[in-house]
Design a protein around this motif. Structure first.
Motif, PDB file in Angstrom:
ATOM      1  N   ILE A  67      31.656  29.579  25.092  1.00  0.00           N
ATOM      2  CA  ILE A  67      30.703  30.247  24.192  1.00  0.00           C
ATOM      3  C   ILE A  67      29.891  31.287  24.954  1.00  0.00           C
ATOM      4  N   VAL A  68      29.381  30.907  26.130  1.00  0.00           N
ATOM      5  CA  VAL A  68      28.583  31.842  26.937  1.00  0.00           C
ATOM      6  C   VAL A  68      29.423  33.055  27.330  1.00  0.00           C
ATOM      7  N   LEU A  69      30.665  32.811  27.789  1.00  0.00           N
ATOM      8  CA  LEU A  69      31.539  33.922  28.171  1.00  0.00           C
ATOM      9  C   LEU A  69      31.883  34.795  26.964  1.00  0.00           C
ATOM     10  N   GLY A  70      32.084  34.162  25.804  1.00  0.00           N
ATOM     11  CA  GLY A  70      32.372  34.924  24.586  1.00  0.00           C
ATOM     12  C   GLY A  70      31.206  35.809  24.166  1.00  0.00           C
ATOM     13  N   ILE A  71      30.004  35.266  24.238  1.00  0.00           N
ATOM     14  CA  ILE A  71      28.809  36.055  23.889  1.00  0.00           C
ATOM     15  C   ILE A  71      28.640  37.202  24.885  1.00  0.00           C
ATOM     16  N   ALA A  72      28.858  36.919  26.169  1.00  0.00           N
ATOM     17  CA  ALA A  72      28.737  37.976  27.184  1.00  0.00           C
ATOM     18  C   ALA A  72      29.718  39.108  26.888  1.00  0.00           C
ATOM     19  N   TYR A  73      30.948  38.762  26.519  1.00  0.00           N
ATOM     20  CA  TYR A  73      31.922  39.796  26.187  1.00  0.00           C
ATOM     21  C   TYR A  73      31.461  40.598  24.967  1.00  0.00           C
ATOM     22  N   LEU A  74      30.966  39.914  23.954  1.00  0.00           N
ATOM     23  CA  LEU A  74      30.546  40.614  22.741  1.00  0.00           C
ATOM     24  C   LEU A  74      29.376  41.557  23.018  1.00  0.00           C
ATOM     25  N   ILE A  75      28.526  41.204  23.969  1.00  0.00           N
ATOM     26  CA  ILE A  75      27.367  42.052  24.299  1.00  0.00           C
ATOM     27  C   ILE A  75      27.782  43.211  25.191  1.00  0.00           C
ATOM     28  N   TRP A  76      28.543  42.919  26.260  1.00  0.00           N
ATOM     29  CA  TRP A  76      28.839  43.941  27.259  1.00  0.00           C
ATOM     30  C   TRP A  76      30.247  44.500  27.198  1.00  0.00           C
ATOM     31  N   GLY A  77      31.130  43.899  26.444  1.00  0.00           N
ATOM     32  CA  GLY A  77      32.476  44.428  26.244  1.00  0.00           C
ATOM     33  C   GLY A  77      33.269  44.625  27.517  1.00  0.00           C
ATOM     34  N   ASP A  78      33.831  45.813  27.677  1.00  0.00           N
ATOM     35  CA  ASP A  78      34.703  46.098  28.814  1.00  0.00           C
ATOM     36  C   ASP A  78      33.971  46.034  30.149  1.00  0.00           C
ATOM     37  N   LYS A  79      32.675  46.330  30.166  1.00  0.00           N
ATOM     38  CA  LYS A  79      31.908  46.222  31.413  1.00  0.00           C
ATOM     39  C   LYS A  79      31.928  44.778  31.910  1.00  0.00           C
ATOM     40  N   TYR A  80      31.783  43.845  30.994  1.00  0.00           N
ATOM     41  CA  TYR A  80      31.828  42.423  31.340  1.00  0.00           C
ATOM     42  C   TYR A  80      33.214  42.041  31.845  1.00  0.00           C
ATOM     43  N   THR A  81      34.249  42.482  31.143  1.00  0.00           N
ATOM     44  CA  THR A  81      35.627  42.162  31.533  1.00  0.00           C
ATOM     45  C   THR A  81      35.916  42.696  32.932  1.00  0.00           C
ATOM     46  N   LYS A  82      35.537  43.941  33.203  1.00  0.00           N
ATOM     47  CA  LYS A  82      35.766  44.526  34.528  1.00  0.00           C
ATOM     48  C   LYS A  82      34.992  43.772  35.599  1.00  0.00           C
ATOM     49  N   PHE A  83      33.761  43.386  35.305  1.00  0.00           N
ATOM     50  CA  PHE A  83      32.944  42.636  36.252  1.00  0.00           C
ATOM     51  C   PHE A  83      33.615  41.314  36.621  1.00  0.00           C
ATOM     52  N   ILE A  84      34.065  40.554  35.611  1.00  0.00           N
ATOM     53  CA  ILE A  84      34.718  39.265  35.851  1.00  0.00           C
ATOM     54  C   ILE A  84      36.011  39.455  36.636  1.00  0.00           C
ATOM     55  N   LYS A  85      36.802  40.440  36.262  1.00  0.00           N
ATOM     56  CA  LYS A  85      38.078  40.682  36.947  1.00  0.00           C
ATOM     57  C   LYS A  85      37.839  41.089  38.397  1.00  0.00           C
ATOM     58  N   ASN A  86      36.803  41.897  38.662  1.00  0.00           N
ATOM     59  CA  ASN A  86      36.507  42.336  40.018  1.00  0.00           C
ATOM     60  C   ASN A  86      36.061  41.193  40.917  1.00  0.00           C
ATOM     61  N   ILE A  87      35.392  40.226  40.352  1.00  0.00           N
ATOM     62  CA  ILE A  87      34.950  39.078  41.148  1.00  0.00           C
ATOM     63  C   ILE A  87      36.148  38.376  41.771  1.00  0.00           C
ATOM     64  N   PHE A  88      37.237  38.280  41.010  1.00  0.00           N
ATOM     65  CA  PHE A  88      38.403  37.531  41.456  1.00  0.00           C
ATOM     66  C   PHE A  88      39.556  38.413  41.913  1.00  0.00           C
ATOM     67  N   SER A  89      39.298  39.702  42.134  1.00  0.00           N
ATOM     68  CA  SER A  89      40.391  40.586  42.532  1.00  0.00           C
ATOM     69  C   SER A  89      40.704  40.413  44.022  1.00  0.00           C
ATOM     70  N   LYS A  90      41.899  40.810  44.436  1.00  0.00           N
ATOM     71  CA  LYS A  90      42.305  40.719  45.832  1.00  0.00           C
ATOM     72  C   LYS A  90      41.465  41.645  46.697  1.00  0.00           C
ATOM     73  N   LYS A  91      41.068  42.784  46.134  1.00  0.00           N
ATOM     74  CA  LYS A  91      40.250  43.736  46.877  1.00  0.00           C
ATOM     75  C   LYS A  91      38.955  43.057  47.313  1.00  0.00           C
ATOM     76  N   ASN A  92      38.407  42.231  46.468  1.00  0.00           N
ATOM     77  CA  ASN A  92      37.163  41.542  46.749  1.00  0.00           C
ATOM     78  C   ASN A  92      37.351  40.464  47.807  1.00  0.00           C
ATOM     79  N   GLU A  93      38.545  39.889  47.933  1.00  0.00           N
ATOM     80  CA  GLU A  93      38.795  38.847  48.920  1.00  0.00           C
ATOM     81  C   GLU A  93      38.617  39.388  50.337  1.00  0.00           C
ATOM     82  N   LYS A  94      38.916  40.680  50.557  1.00  0.00           N
ATOM     83  CA  LYS A  94      38.767  41.289  51.879  1.00  0.00           C
ATOM     84  C   LYS A  94      37.312  41.368  52.289  1.00  0.00           C
ATOM     85  N   ASN A  95      36.421  41.455  51.317  1.00  0.00           N
ATOM     86  CA  ASN A  95      35.002  41.593  51.612  1.00  0.00           C
ATOM     87  C   ASN A  95      34.296  40.266  51.846  1.00  0.00           C
ATOM     88  N   CYS A  96      34.987  39.183  51.637  1.00  0.00           N
ATOM     89  CA  CYS A  96      34.350  37.867  51.787  1.00  0.00           C
ATOM     90  C   CYS A  96      34.370  37.391  53.212  1.00  0.00           C
TER      91      CYS A  96
END
Length: 185
Positions: free
Chosen positions: A156-185
């Motif tokens: 529900i929380v993730l669904g509401i976040a998507y409805l509020i922020w749309g593609d910005k939210y989707t990109k944010f979530i995808k970037n958290i788990f992207s391979k590019k981000n693994e190099k920075n950890c």
């Protein structure tokens, strides 16, 4: 007590697959396969809780996900007859497993779910799935299924976040788990 604990394990297993496609960039087909696993795991969880309506709704939901994998590949599975057939199956399944007024919740949720899977507009799908999740969290609350309350609450929380922020939210979530981000950890 053992049945309750095992039911919670099945629900947890299902939610793992339910959340997979939220955090990773996957195809529609993968989302539907994850939906099959989620629905079947939930059906077993409901069976262990003696929630017959919830169980049959999730078995039918798994079957619906499977059929929608072939939408646009098979003429019959692409016809409007499929959602109509499943809406009828949800209603008949609900009547056959009726356990009182509480059975209304998964019936209504799955009728909405069946419609949402047929649509192609992501924003409308997310709104309908949010309604499904709110309906199911009430059902889980009455069943005292704590894992499902938490899992559905997160959905529900993730669904509401998507409805509020749309593609910005989707990109944010995808970037958290992207391979590019693994190099920075």
């Amino acid at each position: 007590m053992v049945e309750f604990i095992v039911s919670q394990c099945f629900f947890a297993f299902g939610y793992i697959f339910s959340f997979l496609y939220i955090f990773f960039n996957v195809s529609r087909k993968t989302i539907l396969y994850c939906g099959i696993i989620f629905n079947l795991a939930s059906a077993i969880g409901f069976l262990l809780l003696y929630a017959w309506t919830g169980a049959i709704m999730n078995v039918l939901g798994a079957l619906l996900n499977f059929i929608y994998i072939f939408k646009n590949k098979n003429k019959f599975f692409s016809s409007p007859a499929i959602p109509i057939i499943f809406e009828i199956l949800f209603l008949v399944g609900g009547i056959l497993t009726w356990q009182g007024w509480l059975s209304i919740l998964p019936i209504v949720a799955n009728v909405i779910y069946g419609i949402s899977l047929w649509l192609d507009k992501e924003y409308i799908i997310k709104i309908l799935i949010l309604i499904v999740n709110v309906t199911y969290i009430v059902y889980h609350g009455f069943l005292l299924s704590y894992v499902s309350i938490i899992g559905t609450g997160i959905s529900i929380v993730l669904g509401i976040a998507y409805l509020i922020w749309g593609d910005k939210y989707t990109k944010f979530i995808k970037n958290i788990f992207s391979k590019k981000n693994e190099k920075n950890c």
